[in-house]
Design a protein around this motif. Structure first.
Motif, PDB file in Angstrom:
ATOM      1  N   ASP A  47       0.862  -1.174   0.000  1.00 16.74           N
ATOM      2  CA  ASP A  47       0.000   0.000   0.000  1.00 16.74           C
ATOM      3  C   ASP A  47       0.903   1.231   0.000  1.00 16.74           C
ATOM      4  OD1 ASP A  47      -2.412  -1.373   0.032  1.00 16.74           O
ATOM      5  OD2 ASP A  47      -2.477  -1.447   2.218  1.00 16.74           O
ATOM      6  N   ILE A  48       0.737   2.083  -0.997  1.00 16.17           N
ATOM      7  CA  ILE A  48       1.633   3.224  -1.211  1.00 16.17           C
ATOM      8  C   ILE A  48       0.911   4.511  -0.832  1.00 16.17           C
ATOM      9  CG2 ILE A  48       2.945   4.511  -2.955  1.00 16.17           C
ATOM     10  CD1 ILE A  48       3.007   1.771  -4.524  1.00 16.17           C
ATOM     11  N   THR A  49       1.580   5.357  -0.089  1.00 18.17           N
ATOM     12  CA  THR A  49       1.059   6.679   0.221  1.00 18.17           C
ATOM     13  C   THR A  49       1.483   7.652  -0.884  1.00 18.17           C
ATOM     14  OG1 THR A  49       1.101   6.316   2.610  1.00 18.17           O
ATOM     15  CG2 THR A  49       1.158   8.603   1.858  1.00 18.17           C
ATOM     16  N   LYS A  50       0.544   8.497  -1.319  1.00 21.51           N
ATOM     17  CA  LYS A  50       0.876   9.514  -2.321  1.00 21.51           C
ATOM     18  C   LYS A  50       0.283  10.864  -1.924  1.00 21.51           C
ATOM     19  CE  LYS A  50       1.347   6.534  -6.404  1.00 21.51           C
ATOM     20  NZ  LYS A  50       1.107   6.405  -7.861  1.00 21.51           N
ATOM     21  N   ASN A  51       1.082  11.901  -2.140  1.00 20.60           N
ATOM     22  CA  ASN A  51       0.630  13.281  -2.099  1.00 20.60           C
ATOM     23  C   ASN A  51       0.554  13.769  -3.543  1.00 20.60           C
ATOM     24  OD1 ASN A  51       0.841  14.311   0.951  1.00 20.60           O
ATOM     25  ND2 ASN A  51       2.571  12.926   0.543  1.00 20.60           N
ATOM     26  N   ILE A  52      -0.581  14.351  -3.930  1.00 21.98           N
ATOM     27  CA  ILE A  52      -0.782  14.747  -5.328  1.00 21.98           C
ATOM     28  C   ILE A  52      -1.209  16.212  -5.380  1.00 21.98           C
ATOM     29  CG2 ILE A  52      -1.980  14.258  -7.487  1.00 21.98           C
ATOM     30  CD1 ILE A  52      -2.548  11.440  -6.378  1.00 21.98           C
ATOM     31  N   VAL A  53      -0.456  16.998  -6.131  1.00 27.48           N
ATOM     32  CA  VAL A  53      -0.793  18.401  -6.380  1.00 27.48           C
ATOM     33  C   VAL A  53      -1.227  18.520  -7.829  1.00 27.48           C
ATOM     34  CG1 VAL A  53       0.061  20.768  -6.403  1.00 27.48           C
ATOM     35  CG2 VAL A  53       0.870  19.173  -4.649  1.00 27.48           C
ATOM     36  N   ASN A  54      -2.318  19.239  -8.058  1.00 26.68           N
ATOM     37  CA  ASN A  54      -2.883  19.337  -9.403  1.00 26.68           C
ATOM     38  C   ASN A  54      -3.167  20.787  -9.775  1.00 26.68           C
ATOM     39  OD1 ASN A  54      -5.775  19.587 -10.940  1.00 26.68           O
ATOM     40  ND2 ASN A  54      -4.555  17.922 -11.796  1.00 26.68           N
ATOM     41  N   LEU A  55      -2.906  21.118 -11.023  1.00 30.48           N
ATOM     42  CA  LEU A  55      -3.354  22.364 -11.638  1.00 30.48           C
ATOM     43  C   LEU A  55      -4.312  22.007 -12.757  1.00 30.48           C
ATOM     44  CD1 LEU A  55      -3.222  25.447 -12.202  1.00 30.48           C
ATOM     45  CD2 LEU A  55      -1.298  24.951 -13.734  1.00 30.48           C
TER      46      LEU A  55
END
Length: 284
Positions: A47-55
């Protein structure tokens, strides 16, 4: 990592400038952040943790509408950036779609039944990822018809042909694969944003992609059809904090992705993801 951020930022600016240059009748640009701890990647049983920033930017002009999205995805070390690395992988994913409204282009009425209009959509996706095993360099072009359904907000359904290629690099073996084109394949896709109110202003938003198998992969193995559904319930908190409507939103998101990237999940850990997330958006 810095060159990846610079390239993504440059593409974001260019795309937004191109959209603006078309004399938009309306537009909405947003920055968002989402976070989850149950992301999955093929051939990885963690199980992978991800932080995602989007424009993102969406705009309407005389003959249709544009949509642009750029994600910067930052993984935990369970999706490592290179063989033996203690840092997580980073990925930039860019998507653009332009839909020509046939009613606006021709002056004819294409409404019938639940359909309020028809269009033609063209666009592209590409990504660049730094990870231990694959280092994806996806390039994809799409084109096909779109039906715009008569609902509050919007619901667009398209049938698109996909021309996709990749040129991965394996850091375990230091083996570069020449750019490989998959078989032309099809995608049934829907995107929606439907407001509703249960005493507080909410919206049901998201997309769903159903993608047929794309023939053999670059290593000679078969591919599987994909299902990728990403949906969220968003709460507009703008007026609660003294800002104009639709400025700040918070919510919960869920993604179901079966046979990710065409990898069958029969014997492949990580090829199907079930990922709850939290999400926050700023619109300007």
């Amino acid at each position: 990592m810095s060159h990846l951020v610079r390239n993504t930022a440059a593409l974001a600016v260019l795309a937004c400038c191109a959209c603006a240059a078309q004399a938009a009748d309306w537009s909405d640009t947003s920055l968002s952040y989402r976070y989850g701890t149950k992301f999955a990647e093929p051939f990885n049983d963690n199980d992978i943790t991800k932080n995602i920033v989007n424009l993102s930017h969406v705009s309407g002009y005389k003959y249709g509408k544009n949509f642009f999205s750029a994600d910067l995805l930052m993984s935990s070390d369970l999706d490592p950036s290179a063989a033996g690395s203690n840092s997580g992988a980073h990925e930039a994913y860019v998507l653009y779609r332009n839909t020509l409204d046939l009613g606006k282009v021709t002056g004819n009425n294409f409404a019938y039944g639940p359909v309020r209009g028809m269009g033609v959509t063209v666009g592209f996706d590409f990504n660049s990822k730094t990870d231990a095993g694959y280092n994806s360099k996806k390039r994809m072009v799409v084109a096909g018809p779109t039906w715009m359904l008569d609902v509050p907000g919007f619901l667009d359904v398209s049938v698109l042909a996909i021309w996709e290629s990749n040129a991965p690099y394996n850091t375990f073996t230091n083996q570069a694969t020449p750019r490989y084109s998959y078989k032309t394949h099809a995608m049934l896709t829907g995107a929606w944003g439907i407001p509703f109110n249960i005493g507080i202003p909410l919206s049901f938003e998201g997309y769903a992609n159903f993608i047929t198998a794309k023939g053999d992969n670059e290593f000679g193995g078969g591919t599987a059809p994909e299902t990728n559904i990403d949906m969220q319930i968003m709460y507009d908190i703008s007026e609660k904090i003294g800002t104009p409507k639709n400025t700040f939103k918070i919510g919960i998101e869920y993604q179901y992705w079966k046979n990710k990237f065409g990898n069958s999940d029969h014997t492949n850990p990580g090829a199907t993801a079930r990922t709850p997330m939290v999400r926050a958006e700023y619109h300007f």
